[in-house]
Design a protein around this motif. Sequence first.
Motif, PDB file in Angstrom:
ATOM      1  N   MET A   1       0.848  -1.183   0.000  1.00 21.88           N
ATOM      2  CA  MET A   1       0.000   0.000   0.000  1.00 21.88           C
ATOM      3  C   MET A   1       0.888   1.239   0.000  1.00 21.88           C
ATOM      4  SD  MET A   1      -3.090   1.055   2.585  1.00 21.88           S
ATOM      5  CE  MET A   1      -2.136   1.136   4.055  1.00 21.88           C
ATOM      6  N   GLU A   2       0.513   2.188  -0.814  1.00 20.85           N
ATOM      7  CA  GLU A   2       1.224   3.462  -0.896  1.00 20.85           C
ATOM      8  C   GLU A   2       0.986   4.272   0.383  1.00 20.85           C
ATOM      9  OE1 GLU A   2       2.846   4.853  -3.715  1.00 20.85           O
ATOM     10  OE2 GLU A   2       2.671   2.950  -4.749  1.00 20.85           O
ATOM     11  N   ASP A   3       1.699   5.354   0.520  1.00 24.58           N
ATOM     12  CA  ASP A   3       1.457   6.275   1.622  1.00 24.58           C
ATOM     13  C   ASP A   3       0.067   6.873   1.515  1.00 24.58           C
ATOM     14  OD1 ASP A   3       3.996   5.921   2.679  1.00 24.58           O
ATOM     15  OD2 ASP A   3       4.844   7.583   1.526  1.00 24.58           O
ATOM     16  N   LEU A   4      -0.531   7.147   2.662  1.00 25.53           N
ATOM     17  CA  LEU A   4      -1.852   7.769   2.671  1.00 25.53           C
ATOM     18  C   LEU A   4      -1.739   9.242   2.306  1.00 25.53           C
ATOM     19  CD1 LEU A   4      -3.518   6.205   5.825  1.00 25.53           C
ATOM     20  CD2 LEU A   4      -3.920   5.623   3.437  1.00 25.53           C
ATOM     21  N   ASN A   5      -2.769   9.730   1.661  1.00 22.26           N
ATOM     22  CA  ASN A   5      -2.866  11.104   1.206  1.00 22.26           C
ATOM     23  C   ASN A   5      -4.183  11.634   1.764  1.00 22.26           C
ATOM     24  OD1 ASN A   5      -4.324  12.809  -1.021  1.00 22.26           O
ATOM     25  ND2 ASN A   5      -2.158  13.024  -1.493  1.00 22.26           N
ATOM     26  N   ILE A   6      -4.213  12.874   2.226  1.00 21.70           N
ATOM     27  CA  ILE A   6      -5.452  13.461   2.736  1.00 21.70           C
ATOM     28  C   ILE A   6      -6.131  14.228   1.601  1.00 21.70           C
ATOM     29  CG2 ILE A   6      -6.498  15.046   4.408  1.00 21.70           C
ATOM     30  CD1 ILE A   6      -5.223  12.520   5.638  1.00 21.70           C
ATOM     31  N   ALA A   7      -7.392  13.894   1.336  1.00 21.13           N
ATOM     32  CA  ALA A   7      -8.168  14.572   0.301  1.00 21.13           C
ATOM     33  C   ALA A   7      -9.193  15.476   0.960  1.00 21.13           C
ATOM     34  CB  ALA A   7      -8.870  13.549  -0.583  1.00 21.13           C
ATOM     35  N   GLU A   8      -9.367  16.662   0.410  1.00 22.21           N
ATOM     36  CA  GLU A   8     -10.433  17.573   0.818  1.00 22.21           C
ATOM     37  C   GLU A   8     -11.191  17.943  -0.441  1.00 22.21           C
ATOM     38  OE1 GLU A   8      -8.719  20.836   3.000  1.00 22.21           O
ATOM     39  OE2 GLU A   8      -8.790  19.672   4.857  1.00 22.21           O
ATOM     40  N   ILE A   9     -12.449  17.530  -0.504  1.00 22.29           N
ATOM     41  CA  ILE A   9     -13.292  17.755  -1.674  1.00 22.29           C
ATOM     42  C   ILE A   9     -14.297  18.842  -1.315  1.00 22.29           C
ATOM     43  CG2 ILE A   9     -14.830  16.686  -3.362  1.00 22.29           C
ATOM     44  CD1 ILE A   9     -11.944  15.409  -3.146  1.00 22.29           C
ATOM     45  N   ALA A  25      -4.246   3.305  -6.022  1.00 24.16           N
ATOM     46  CA  ALA A  25      -4.294   1.872  -6.352  1.00 24.16           C
ATOM     47  C   ALA A  25      -2.960   1.442  -6.950  1.00 24.16           C
ATOM     48  CB  ALA A  25      -5.423   1.595  -7.338  1.00 24.16           C
ATOM     49  N   PRO A  26      -2.578   0.176  -6.758  1.00 23.23           N
ATOM     50  CA  PRO A  26      -1.293  -0.306  -7.295  1.00 23.23           C
ATOM     51  C   PRO A  26      -1.107  -0.027  -8.790  1.00 23.23           C
ATOM     52  CG  PRO A  26      -2.214  -1.939  -5.818  1.00 23.23           C
ATOM     53  CD  PRO A  26      -3.269  -0.869  -5.996  1.00 23.23           C
ATOM     54  N   ASP A  27      -2.196  -0.084  -9.571  1.00 26.95           N
ATOM     55  CA  ASP A  27      -2.060   0.199 -11.006  1.00 26.95           C
ATOM     56  C   ASP A  27      -2.134   1.701 -11.309  1.00 26.95           C
ATOM     57  OD1 ASP A  27      -4.746   0.852 -10.756  1.00 26.95           O
ATOM     58  OD2 ASP A  27      -5.448  -0.694 -12.147  1.00 26.95           O
ATOM     59  N   ARG A  28      -2.267   2.516 -10.222  1.00 23.93           N
ATOM     60  CA  ARG A  28      -2.268   3.981 -10.293  1.00 23.93           C
ATOM     61  C   ARG A  28      -3.467   4.544 -11.067  1.00 23.93           C
ATOM     62  NH1 ARG A  28       1.990   5.316  -7.707  1.00 23.93           N
ATOM     63  NH2 ARG A  28       2.212   7.473  -8.319  1.00 23.93           N
ATOM     64  N   SER A  29      -4.546   3.740 -11.183  1.00 22.46           N
ATOM     65  CA  SER A  29      -5.709   4.164 -11.966  1.00 22.46           C
ATOM     66  C   SER A  29      -6.753   4.926 -11.150  1.00 22.46           C
ATOM     67  CB  SER A  29      -6.380   2.947 -12.601  1.00 22.46           C
ATOM     68  OG  SER A  29      -6.912   2.103 -11.586  1.00 22.46           O
ATOM     69  N   ARG A  30      -6.703   4.796  -9.819  1.00 22.06           N
ATOM     70  CA  ARG A  30      -7.738   5.438  -8.996  1.00 22.06           C
ATOM     71  C   ARG A  30      -7.264   5.552  -7.558  1.00 22.06           C
ATOM     72  NH1 ARG A  30     -10.863   1.291  -6.234  1.00 22.06           N
ATOM     73  NH2 ARG A  30      -9.995  -0.719  -6.813  1.00 22.06           N
ATOM     74  N   TRP A  31      -7.947   6.429  -6.826  1.00 21.91           N
ATOM     75  CA  TRP A  31      -7.698   6.583  -5.398  1.00 21.91           C
ATOM     76  C   TRP A  31      -8.625   5.647  -4.636  1.00 21.91           C
ATOM     77  CZ3 TRP A  31      -3.682   9.163  -3.527  1.00 21.91           C
ATOM     78  CH2 TRP A  31      -3.098  10.158  -4.302  1.00 21.91           C
ATOM     79  N   ILE A  32      -8.130   5.079  -3.536  1.00 17.96           N
ATOM     80  CA  ILE A  32      -8.916   4.178  -2.692  1.00 17.96           C
ATOM     81  C   ILE A  32      -8.978   4.778  -1.289  1.00 17.96           C
ATOM     82  CG2 ILE A  32      -9.043   1.871  -1.681  1.00 17.96           C
ATOM     83  CD1 ILE A  32      -7.459   0.907  -4.185  1.00 17.96           C
ATOM     84  N   ARG A  33     -10.198   4.983  -0.796  1.00 18.43           N
ATOM     85  CA  ARG A  33     -10.356   5.535   0.562  1.00 18.43           C
ATOM     86  C   ARG A  33      -9.888   4.502   1.582  1.00 18.43           C
ATOM     87  NH1 ARG A  33     -16.362   8.317   0.096  1.00 18.43           N
ATOM     88  NH2 ARG A  33     -15.758   9.801  -1.526  1.00 18.43           N
ATOM     89  N   ALA A  47     -21.621  16.111   8.926  1.00 11.88           N
ATOM     90  CA  ALA A  47     -22.733  15.361   8.337  1.00 11.88           C
ATOM     91  C   ALA A  47     -22.570  13.859   8.563  1.00 11.88           C
ATOM     92  CB  ALA A  47     -22.849  15.649   6.844  1.00 11.88           C
ATOM     93  N   SER A  48     -21.329  13.343   8.463  1.00 18.26           N
ATOM     94  CA  SER A  48     -21.052  11.913   8.654  1.00 18.26           C
ATOM     95  C   SER A  48     -19.620  11.742   9.119  1.00 18.26           C
ATOM     96  CB  SER A  48     -21.198  11.131   7.344  1.00 18.26           C
ATOM     97  OG  SER A  48     -22.513  11.098   6.905  1.00 18.26           O
ATOM     98  N   GLU A  49     -19.412  10.660   9.883  1.00 17.80           N
ATOM     99  CA  GLU A  49     -18.043  10.310  10.262  1.00 17.80           C
ATOM    100  C   GLU A  49     -17.956   8.798  10.403  1.00 17.80           C
ATOM    101  OE1 GLU A  49     -16.947  12.061  14.004  1.00 17.80           O
ATOM    102  OE2 GLU A  49     -18.774  11.386  15.000  1.00 17.80           O
ATOM    103  N   GLY A  50     -16.841   8.267   9.945  1.00 20.71           N
ATOM    104  CA  GLY A  50     -16.616   6.836   9.999  1.00 20.71           C
ATOM    105  C   GLY A  50     -15.245   6.523   9.433  1.00 20.71           C
ATOM    106  N   SER A  51     -15.056   5.281   9.036  1.00 21.14           N
ATOM    107  CA  SER A  51     -13.766   4.847   8.492  1.00 21.14           C
ATOM    108  C   SER A  51     -13.972   3.959   7.274  1.00 21.14           C
ATOM    109  CB  SER A  51     -12.978   4.053   9.534  1.00 21.14           C
ATOM    110  OG  SER A  51     -12.593   4.878  10.596  1.00 21.14           O
ATOM    111  N   TYR A  52     -12.972   3.980   6.430  1.00 17.70           N
ATOM    112  CA  TYR A  52     -12.920   3.089   5.269  1.00 17.70           C
ATOM    113  C   TYR A  52     -11.762   2.126   5.452  1.00 17.70           C
ATOM    114  CZ  TYR A  52     -16.259   5.503   2.281  1.00 17.70           C
ATOM    115  OH  TYR A  52     -17.411   6.015   1.731  1.00 17.70           O
ATOM    116  N   GLN A  53     -11.925   0.925   4.935  1.00 20.09           N
ATOM    117  CA  GLN A  53     -10.850  -0.055   4.914  1.00 20.09           C
ATOM    118  C   GLN A  53     -10.721  -0.540   3.476  1.00 20.09           C
ATOM    119  OE1 GLN A  53     -11.337  -3.847   7.111  1.00 20.09           O
ATOM    120  NE2 GLN A  53      -9.461  -3.224   8.158  1.00 20.09           N
ATOM    121  N   HIS A  54      -9.681  -0.107   2.814  1.00 22.82           N
ATOM    122  CA  HIS A  54      -9.409  -0.471   1.424  1.00 22.82           C
ATOM    123  C   HIS A  54     -10.626  -0.249   0.517  1.00 22.82           C
ATOM    124  CE1 HIS A  54      -5.582  -1.909   2.824  1.00 22.82           C
ATOM    125  NE2 HIS A  54      -6.200  -2.699   3.679  1.00 22.82           N
ATOM    126  N   GLY A  55     -11.227   0.953   0.640  1.00 28.38           N
ATOM    127  CA  GLY A  55     -12.298   1.360  -0.254  1.00 28.38           C
ATOM    128  C   GLY A  55     -13.714   1.052   0.186  1.00 28.38           C
TER     129      GLY A  55
END
Length: 100
Positions: A1-9, A25-33, A47-55
Amino acid sequence: MEDLNIAEIPYDTGEIRYRYSRYLAPDRSRWIRHGLFTAYHQTGTLASEGSYQHGKEHGPWRDYHANGKVAAEGHYDQGVESGEWQYWSEDGKPQPGPSQ
């Protein structure tokens, strides 16, 4: 797994709509939460709070009404609602779930 990146949308008007950690993603095609996730109403309240595990949503999750009161609370197991979920109206009264 790559380093985590913080996204703000943002909303179109500039306020933060979503904030979460992700990795490419390993193939660099998309970001995975992966990790903490927060969503905000346009007013800036949570509005919401929780966690993601590999998307996929995983673990405790809580949604809020725009007035800050809890709207729903429950758990996810690999993206699927798991166990009992509880729901409340904007004035804090318990409500039946969507399928009840």
